[in-house]
Design an enzyme around this catalytic site. Sequence first.
Site, PDB file in Angstrom:
ATOM      1  N   THR A 185      31.374  20.051  40.121  1.00 43.84           N
ATOM      2  CA  THR A 185      31.434  19.594  38.819  1.00 43.84           C
ATOM      3  C   THR A 185      31.004  17.899  38.682  1.00 43.84           C
ATOM      4  O   THR A 185      31.073  17.820  37.609  1.00 43.84           O
ATOM      5  CB  THR A 185      32.918  19.860  38.332  1.00 43.84           C
ATOM      6  OG1 THR A 185      33.870  18.891  39.085  1.00 43.84           O
ATOM      7  CG2 THR A 185      33.223  21.306  38.261  1.00 43.84           C
ATOM      8  N   GLY A 186      31.027  17.355  39.784  1.00 39.61           N
ATOM      9  CA  GLY A 186      30.755  16.018  39.884  1.00 39.61           C
ATOM     10  C   GLY A 186      29.231  15.634  39.451  1.00 39.61           C
ATOM     11  O   GLY A 186      28.503  16.637  39.637  1.00 39.61           O
ATOM     12  N   ARG A 242      36.551  21.181  28.325  1.00 42.23           N
ATOM     13  CA  ARG A 242      37.817  21.052  27.942  1.00 42.23           C
ATOM     14  C   ARG A 242      37.855  20.317  26.511  1.00 42.23           C
ATOM     15  O   ARG A 242      36.877  20.022  25.792  1.00 42.23           O
ATOM     16  CB  ARG A 242      38.589  19.936  28.645  1.00 42.23           C
ATOM     17  CG  ARG A 242      39.054  20.807  29.826  1.00 42.23           C
ATOM     18  CD  ARG A 242      39.808  19.649  30.902  1.00 42.23           C
ATOM     19  NE  ARG A 242      38.765  19.013  31.631  1.00 42.23           N
ATOM     20  CZ  ARG A 242      38.851  18.179  32.597  1.00 42.23           C
ATOM     21  NH1 ARG A 242      40.189  18.225  33.159  1.00 42.23           N
ATOM     22  NH2 ARG A 242      38.180  17.727  33.315  1.00 42.23           N
ATOM     23  N   TYR A 254      44.103  27.680  39.906  1.00 40.32           N
ATOM     24  CA  TYR A 254      44.460  25.988  39.802  1.00 40.32           C
ATOM     25  C   TYR A 254      45.815  25.582  39.945  1.00 40.32           C
ATOM     26  O   TYR A 254      46.089  24.947  40.796  1.00 40.32           O
ATOM     27  CB  TYR A 254      43.654  25.645  38.516  1.00 40.32           C
ATOM     28  CG  TYR A 254      43.945  24.105  38.363  1.00 40.32           C
ATOM     29  CD1 TYR A 254      43.087  23.153  39.151  1.00 40.32           C
ATOM     30  CD2 TYR A 254      44.583  23.384  37.535  1.00 40.32           C
ATOM     31  CE1 TYR A 254      42.807  21.936  38.755  1.00 40.32           C
ATOM     32  CE2 TYR A 254      44.755  21.872  37.206  1.00 40.32           C
ATOM     33  CZ  TYR A 254      43.846  21.349  37.890  1.00 40.32           C
ATOM     34  OH  TYR A 254      43.568  19.944  37.895  1.00 40.32           O
TER      35      TYR A 254
HETATM   36  N1  UDP Z   1      41.220  24.035  23.230  1.00 39.16           N
HETATM   37  C1  UDP Z   1      40.735  24.363  21.816  1.00 39.16           C
HETATM   38  N2  UDP Z   1      39.478  24.389  21.524  1.00 39.16           N
HETATM   39  C2  UDP Z   1      38.428  23.861  22.644  1.00 39.16           C
HETATM   40  C3  UDP Z   1      39.092  23.921  23.950  1.00 39.16           C
HETATM   41  C4  UDP Z   1      40.231  23.633  24.337  1.00 39.16           C
HETATM   42  O1  UDP Z   1      41.647  24.633  21.143  1.00 39.16           O
HETATM   43  O2  UDP Z   1      37.349  23.907  22.298  1.00 39.16           O
HETATM   44  C5  UDP Z   1      42.739  24.089  23.512  1.00 39.16           C
HETATM   45  C6  UDP Z   1      43.213  24.847  24.623  1.00 39.16           C
HETATM   46  O3  UDP Z   1      43.300  26.214  24.169  1.00 39.16           O
HETATM   47  C7  UDP Z   1      44.337  24.065  24.951  1.00 39.16           C
HETATM   48  C8  UDP Z   1      44.221  22.735  24.609  1.00 39.16           C
HETATM   49  O4  UDP Z   1      43.016  22.542  23.679  1.00 39.16           O
HETATM   50  O5  UDP Z   1      45.612  24.679  24.183  1.00 39.16           O
HETATM   51  C9  UDP Z   1      43.626  21.773  25.763  1.00 39.16           C
HETATM   52  O6  UDP Z   1      42.731  22.756  26.696  1.00 39.16           O
HETATM   53  P1  UDP Z   1      41.852  22.011  27.792  1.00 39.16           P
HETATM   54  O7  UDP Z   1      41.048  23.012  27.961  1.00 39.16           O
HETATM   55  O8  UDP Z   1      41.329  20.643  27.321  1.00 39.16           O
HETATM   56  O9  UDP Z   1      43.172  21.579  28.849  1.00 39.16           O
HETATM   57  P2  UDP Z   1      44.298  22.097  29.471  1.00 39.16           P
HETATM   58  O10 UDP Z   1      45.506  21.284  28.939  1.00 39.16           O
HETATM   59  O11 UDP Z   1      44.395  23.436  28.883  1.00 39.16           O
HETATM   60  O12 UDP Z   1      43.946  22.331  30.942  1.00 39.16           O
END
Ligand code: UDP
Length: 296
Positions: A15-16, A164, A123
């Site tokens: 991923t890097g 994310r 994870y």
């Molecule tokens: N999320 C979202 N839309 C996106 C990506 C993520 O609503 O396009 C939400 C996801 O369901 C979670 C939060 O944002 O509730 C954070 O998600 P992320 O994948 O960034 O990191 P996590 O904290 O879940 O590892």
Amino acid sequence: MLAGHEVIVVDNFFTGRKRNVEHWVGHENFELVHHDIVRPLYLEVDEIYHLASPASPPHYMLNPVKTIKTNTLGTINMLGLAKRVGARVLIASTSEVYGDPNEHPQAETYWGHVNPIGPRACYDEGKRVAETLSYAYMRQEGVSVRVARIFNTFGPRMHMNDGRVVSNFILQALQNDSITIYGSGKQTRSFQYVSDLVDGLVALMASNYTLPVNIGNPVEHTIEKFARIIKDLVGATSEIVELAAVEDDPQRRRPDISRAKKYLSWEPKVPLAEGLKKTIVYFAKELQRTKHSQKT
Ligand code: UDP
Ligand code: UDP
């Protein structure tokens, strides 16, 4: 490196990206090694920051077995290396060890609420066993370990396809595409800027504190609010849409950082909006760069 330390960066580039460190190539204190820590590694070092592992849910869910191997076998190799050369090792753990938490905010004393067979388990459980391994090597072999439980972090040099929420929302807003909320948007997260995280990790490594320490920013928002903040900062006309919720999505997350304040004299300094502005500038440039390279 600027303080005179010799730094060896080890990455398998799952991923890097080389691009993220290429400005250091040629510096006398810098070395880049293409290696996967699932295999043994023999080096002479004083300190190890074990930051390997995909951390974005879509990335780790794409290859759960690799994620488990990196966090178990990879961690054993880093602890074995630390044991052989007498190095101190800092393990990057995660707020995900708390799972979908029943305690709020999350203090380090909370044992967590994790589904061991769900889609995030590779994870969450991988990092939990990485912590277990660290303390086993500390007790049995006298290895000097530090454990950072890192909460959601963002900043420049995140991958465009990271998947994310911060990079997704910024890229969607910059292109006036729909901003995608998974579920109701009532779930919360607390975001720290990358430079605060780095300061926290360095302070933890230098400290005498051996128990896990939360490193995160306690300012908490709903994902819905977060979508609006980013849309406004970008000045986008995007509509905000609700998609299906993801399985086992933690509903609330905010670090209790009393421990870091007390033992590391650390707390985050960069306000959310300031960090977001820098990240927006970065992604705007990335979009230009990829458009340009598609044309040429
Ligand atoms: N999320 C979202 N839309 C996106 C990506 C993520 O609503 O396009 C939400 C996801 O369901 C979670 C939060 O944002 O509730 C954070 O998600 P992320 O994948 O960034 O990191 P996590 O904290 O879940 O590892
Ligand atoms: N290891 C490594 N680099 C080193 C020393 C050890 O990668 O400099 C690996 C080694 O392959 C071993 C693991 O770390 O599998 C754990 O080391 P430890 O000494 O605990 O185990 P042992 O070698 O006794 O099985």
